[in-house]
Motif scaffolding. Structure first.
Motif, mmCIF file in Angstrom:
data_model
loop_
_atom_site.group_PDB
_atom_site.id
_atom_site.type_symbol
_atom_site.label_atom_id
_atom_site.label_comp_id
_atom_site.label_asym_id
_atom_site.label_seq_id
_atom_site.Cartn_x
_atom_site.Cartn_y
_atom_site.Cartn_z
ATOM 1 N N GLU A 1 -33.887 3.900 -15.907
ATOM 2 C CA GLU A 1 -35.063 3.768 -15.050
ATOM 3 C C GLU A 1 -35.744 5.119 -14.834
ATOM 4 O OE1 GLU A 1 -34.564 1.705 -11.434
ATOM 5 O OE2 GLU A 1 -33.662 -0.074 -12.331
ATOM 6 N N GLN B 1 -38.665 -3.461 -17.154
ATOM 7 C CA GLN B 1 -37.352 -3.244 -16.555
ATOM 8 C C GLN B 1 -37.173 -1.826 -16.033
ATOM 9 O OE1 GLN B 1 -34.363 -4.304 -19.405
ATOM 10 N NE2 GLN B 1 -34.889 -6.483 -19.410
ATOM 11 N N LYS C 1 -40.635 0.312 -13.027
ATOM 12 C CA LYS C 1 -41.066 -0.630 -12.000
ATOM 13 C C LYS C 1 -42.153 -0.069 -11.088
ATOM 14 C CE LYS C 1 -36.694 -3.156 -11.888
ATOM 15 N NZ LYS C 1 -37.288 -4.346 -12.550
ATOM 16 N N GLY D 1 -42.357 -7.787 -13.925
ATOM 17 C CA GLY D 1 -41.737 -6.514 -13.564
ATOM 18 C C GLY D 1 -42.629 -5.471 -12.940
ATOM 19 N N LEU D 2 -43.931 -5.494 -13.212
ATOM 20 C CA LEU D 2 -44.819 -4.411 -12.767
ATOM 21 C C LEU D 2 -45.698 -4.887 -11.614
ATOM 22 C CD1 LEU D 2 -45.856 -2.965 -16.250
ATOM 23 C CD2 LEU D 2 -43.908 -2.361 -14.803
#
Length: 443
Positions: free
Chosen positions: A168, A193, A196, A220-221
């Motif tokens: 991430e 993923q 974010k 996801g966004l």
């Protein structure tokens, strides 16, 4: 030799500075150096040592002051200043010197020393000009990376992005993948993923992106504010529905800009979804979306914050569509260039509902002097494009010169029916700075 002659020769040798050494010394020290006194020859000048600089010389400035100076330099000169000496290098490595700078690199191989230097200087924006290897190392070495541009890097693949975004990246807010034609929906799944907190995503020219990729983005966004899907030819109404929270998708409710230029599979149904699912949308680009019609613009006019609409070359848009858009009363920019069904009637609606318009583009529309007289009522207008409107004459220019006192730029390219007398009304506008007259003199 007489005594008088010896005395004269002795006096002559003394005048020339010749001194005879004792015979014993000459025999014992044949190779020993000795100095001959020659008063008639000038001695060499020995330079005095240069005094150390005093006062406010740049070499005596504190590092904090050097850093303030380096902040004003162009990016290239900042790097050169860091190579002068250690003092300048330490000052140039301060993060304040590189605040807001975007590093532009050719990543041909891993460069750990370079990446460490960028991290030390606090660089948070990276533009990759060309890519072979090293993307993963670059992303991993810059944990505070906020902006990453890979625009035009044709060699970027799904595998490269999967490796770079394996973990991430909470700081990354802007990603530009425009013209990365090997990128597919698989990469969008990885982006959804790992990124974010992404707010801006450029996918212009990513022709392998489909509605499935937009579904992954919608899941996801959630913080996405800007999305550009220019020339994503496989995207259709279902993909826009995903972005708007239709079906199983969560949607992107924070979206403010949506670029759909040249997405030729979109129809009025996509605009219907946008009107209900994107309440914060401020700007939309629908240029070259040939299936969009006046009915779709009726839905679009319902958006409460819409300010900028681009309908360039939308063949299905007519005067009625402009009337629907004008009902919102909030537009600041409108482009209906090359919409051959738009003419003077559309400007009647525009002057009634779009009094706050700042930019208007009507290039190649069915525009006459009567339409320009209506445009002249838009007193807040700053930019006007009426290129290739071949029926415009000096009468229309006179009306513009009298009514548009805030005009800063005007395009008259290809307006073949105007004369220098008509242009006099335009050039006298007090705030005018840009005037395009290409081909105006051709008859």
């Amino acid at each position: 030799m007489s005594a008088w002659t010896e005395e004269v020769l002795s006096w002559h040798e003394e005048r020339l500075g010749l001194t005879e050494l004792p015979t014993t010394t000459r025999r014992k020290n044949r190779t020993a150096p000795y100095r001959i006194h020659r008063p008639h020859l000038s001695t060499s000048h020995v330079p005095e040592p240069v005094p150390e600089p005093q006062g406010t010389h740049i070499s005596r400035l504190y590092p904090e002051l050097l850093a303030l100076i380096f902040e004003k330099l162009p990016v290239r000169d900042k790097g050169r200043a860091a190579q002068v000496c250690r003092t300048w290098r330490d000052a140039a490595d301060r993060r304040s010197v590189w605040r807001g700078v975007e590093a532009a690199l050719h990543l041909r191989r891993p460069a750990p020393v370079l990446f460490a230097s960028l991290a030390r200087r606090g660089v948070r924006k990276l533009q990759v000009l060309s890519l072979r290897r090293g993307l993963r190392d670059a992303v991993a070495s810059l944990p505070g990376l906020e902006s990453l541009s890979l625009s035009g890097c044709y060699s970027v693949t799904d595998a490269a992005l999967a490796s770079a975004f394996a973990s991430e990246l909470p700081a990354l807010k802007r990603l530009d993948l425009s013209l990365c034609k090997q990128v597919t929906d698989s990469s969008l799944g990885r982006i959804a993923q790992s990124l974010k907190n992404l707010e801006e995503l450029e996918l212009g020219g990513c022709c392998n992106v489909t509605d499935t990729g937009l579904l992954l983005i919608a899941w996801g966004l959630r913080k996405l504010r800007r999305l550009n899907l220019r020339s994503c030819w496989h995207v259709n109404d279902d993909g826009i529905a995903h972005l708007c929270g239709g079906g199983e998708a969560r949607g992107t409710p924070e979206l403010e800009y949506l670029g759909l230029q040249d997405c030729q599979r979109l129809t009025d149904e996509a605009l219907k979804h946008a009107a209900t699912g994107l309440p914060k949308l401020k700007s939309i680009n629908l240029s070259f979306c040939v299936a969009v019609t006046d009915a779709g613009l009726r839905h679009l006019a319902k958006l409460p914050l819409l300010e900028d609409v681009n309908l360039r070359a939308c063949d299905g848009v007519s005067d009625a569509g402009v009337a629907h858009i004008a009902e919102s009363g909030r537009l600041r920019s409108l482009d209906v260039s090359f919409c051959d069904k738009v003419g003077d009637e559309a400007l009647l609606h525009a002057t009634l509902g779009l009094s706050g318009l700042r930019s208007l583009s009507l290039s190649a529309c069915r525009l006459t002097d009567e339409g320009l007289e209506r445009v002249a009522r838009l007193s807040q207008l700053e930019t006007l494009n009426i290129g290739q409107c071949t029926r415009v004459t000096d009468r229309g220019l006179r009306a513009l010169g009298e009514g548009l006192q805030n005009l800063k730029a005007i395009d008259l390219y290809g307006c073949t029916c105007i004369t220098p007398q008509g242009l006099d009304h335009i050039v006298k506008l007090p705030r005018l700075s840009v005037l395009n007259l290409g081909l105006w003199h051709v008859r």
